[in-house]
Design an enzyme around this catalytic site. Structure first.
Site, short mmCIF file in Angstrom:
data_model
loop_
_atom_site.label_atom_id
_atom_site.label_comp_id
_atom_site.label_asym_id
_atom_site.label_seq_id
_atom_site.Cartn_x
_atom_site.Cartn_y
_atom_site.Cartn_z
N ASN A 187 24.35 -45.00 -21.57
CA ASN A 187 24.65 -43.57 -21.63
C ASN A 187 24.05 -42.83 -22.83
O ASN A 187 24.65 -41.93 -23.39
CB ASN A 187 26.16 -43.34 -21.60
CG ASN A 187 26.81 -43.93 -20.37
OD1 ASN A 187 26.13 -44.47 -19.50
ND2 ASN A 187 28.12 -43.85 -20.29
N TYR A 189 23.25 -43.83 -25.98
CA TYR A 189 23.57 -44.14 -27.37
C TYR A 189 22.51 -45.07 -27.97
O TYR A 189 21.56 -45.46 -27.30
CB TYR A 189 25.00 -44.66 -27.45
CG TYR A 189 25.96 -43.54 -27.14
CD1 TYR A 189 26.31 -42.61 -28.11
CD2 TYR A 189 26.44 -43.35 -25.84
CE1 TYR A 189 27.12 -41.53 -27.81
CE2 TYR A 189 27.26 -42.27 -25.53
CZ TYR A 189 27.59 -41.36 -26.52
OH TYR A 189 28.39 -40.28 -26.22
#
Length: 370
Positions: A187, A189
């Site tokens: 996602n 990061y």
């Protein structure tokens, strides 16, 4: 109250027990990590968070919201951390409340990388990333939206420091009473930024080939496993997820290289978010010998039926459910009783500081009694 009658009275496969690295889970429903931002501006968890997680302790496993492993890894000021003793002390009553309610909880360690901003860091520092590639969309701060800044390209010393920070945060998590940790490599990061095409332009040992793109995540996972034991470590990935402007034209070679390296470690689980453009569960499931948690909620709303299908089709051993757990704190009980899942009400209160939209969703039995 609406009742969903299971077809032909067949028990839900979500309610069968499962073994997770030697721990018996009472069901196969995992509460997925969800950002809620109820810590204070020093990243210290607040008492309200103990009530929130304890309300949801009937999940087979809870994976906490993303927790910063360092000041350098912060994305939001009110995101909880695991890099100070005050933060560890703040998490201790949270994990104790979950355990008192019969639950199990892993801490998700989440480094923002280029998603950070000086206004969202305690030290006001510049975010770091695999390469100096900025976001283009505005970022949220306590004072409103703000333009992103150019991240600083990480040196090899920075990479080592980020790995050490994750290992230290994992040790802190166990001191705080967590049952294990999940490395957030999904996602958009920092670990995902190393895996992706557009955020990793490096030409050293951490970029270029699929194996080099995977190297940071491999070294990070090895270090955390060494710190707390592989059976207390999960790894989350989301191949092909375009969140926060991530681009992965052909995820398969990178993620196959990643699994080839980490599968022998004997991790507690691999947590995979599926993608309609790259069917990660179908491609990677045969390449993973351990427990696999499947998630489809990034691209379509998770329902009881879709969750059960993942188990019945053997595409996953456990299923993680995100947003439905906000409005259904007793989700496994609702599945067992055939009670329809309550819809989410006030979405504007997902990321605020108070109880509204956080701990004020009643359990089904409270609705019936009322």
């Amino acid at each position: 109250m609406d009742i969903d009658t299971p077809a032909h009275g067949v028990p839900s496969p979500l309610l069968t027990s499962a073994d997770l690295a030697g721990t018996e889970l009472p069901n196969r429903i995992v509460m997925a990590p969800m950002t809620r931002l109820r810590a204070d501006t020093s990243g210290v968890p607040q008492p309200i968070m103990a009530q929130y997680y304890a309300q949801r302790a009937s999940a087979g496993l809870i994976v906490s919201e993303g927790i910063s492993p360092s000041v350098r890894g912060q994305q939001y000021l009110t995101e909880p951390g695991l890099f100070s003793e005050e933060q560890v002390a703040g998490w201790t009553p949270v994990t104790a409340a979950v355990h008192a309610a019969g639950g199990r909880i892993f801490a998700q360690i989440m480094h923002a990388g280029r998603n950070g901003h000086p206004d969202n860091r305690i030290d006001g520092g510049q975010p770091e990333a695999p390469s100096a590639v900025p976001l283009t969309r505005p970022l949220h701060t306590l004072d409103g939206k703000i333009d992103p800044v150019m991240p600083r390209a990480m040196t090899t010393a920075d990479i080592r420091a980020a790995i050490d920070d994750h290992a230290a945060a994992a040790r802190a998590a166990l001191r705080a009473g967590f049952d294990g940790v999940e490395i957030h490599s999904a996602n958009s990061y920092l670990p995902h930024q190393f895996l992706a095409d557009n955020t990793n332009l490096r030409d050293d040992a951490y970029g270029g080939s699929p194996t080099a793109h995977a190297r940071f995540v491999v070294e990070l996972t090895e270090a955390v496993a060494d710190a707390v034991g592989a059976d207390r470590v999960g790894l989350r990935i989301a191949p092909g997820n375009p969140e926060n402007e991530i681009t992965e034209a052909d995820p398969a070679p990178v993620y196959r290289a990643l699994l080839s390296a980490v599968d022998p470690l004997g991790l507690a689980y691999l947590h995979v978010t599926d993608n309609p453009d790259y069917p990660a569960l179908d491609d990677l499931r045969p390449r993973w010998r351990g427990t696999l948690i499947g998630n489809t909620g990034e691209h379509e709303a998770t329902t009881r039926e879709s969750a059960e299908r993942l188990i019945r089709d053997r595409r996953a051993d456990l299923v993680s459910v995100g947003r439905p757990f906000i409005s259904n704190p007793d989700l496994p009980e609702r599945v067992a009783a055939g009670i329809a899942w309550a819809p989410i009400r006030e979405k504007n209160f997902h990321y605020t500081s108070g109880p509204r939209g956080y701990i004020d969703y009643p359990a089904a039995r409270e609705v019936v009694a009322g």
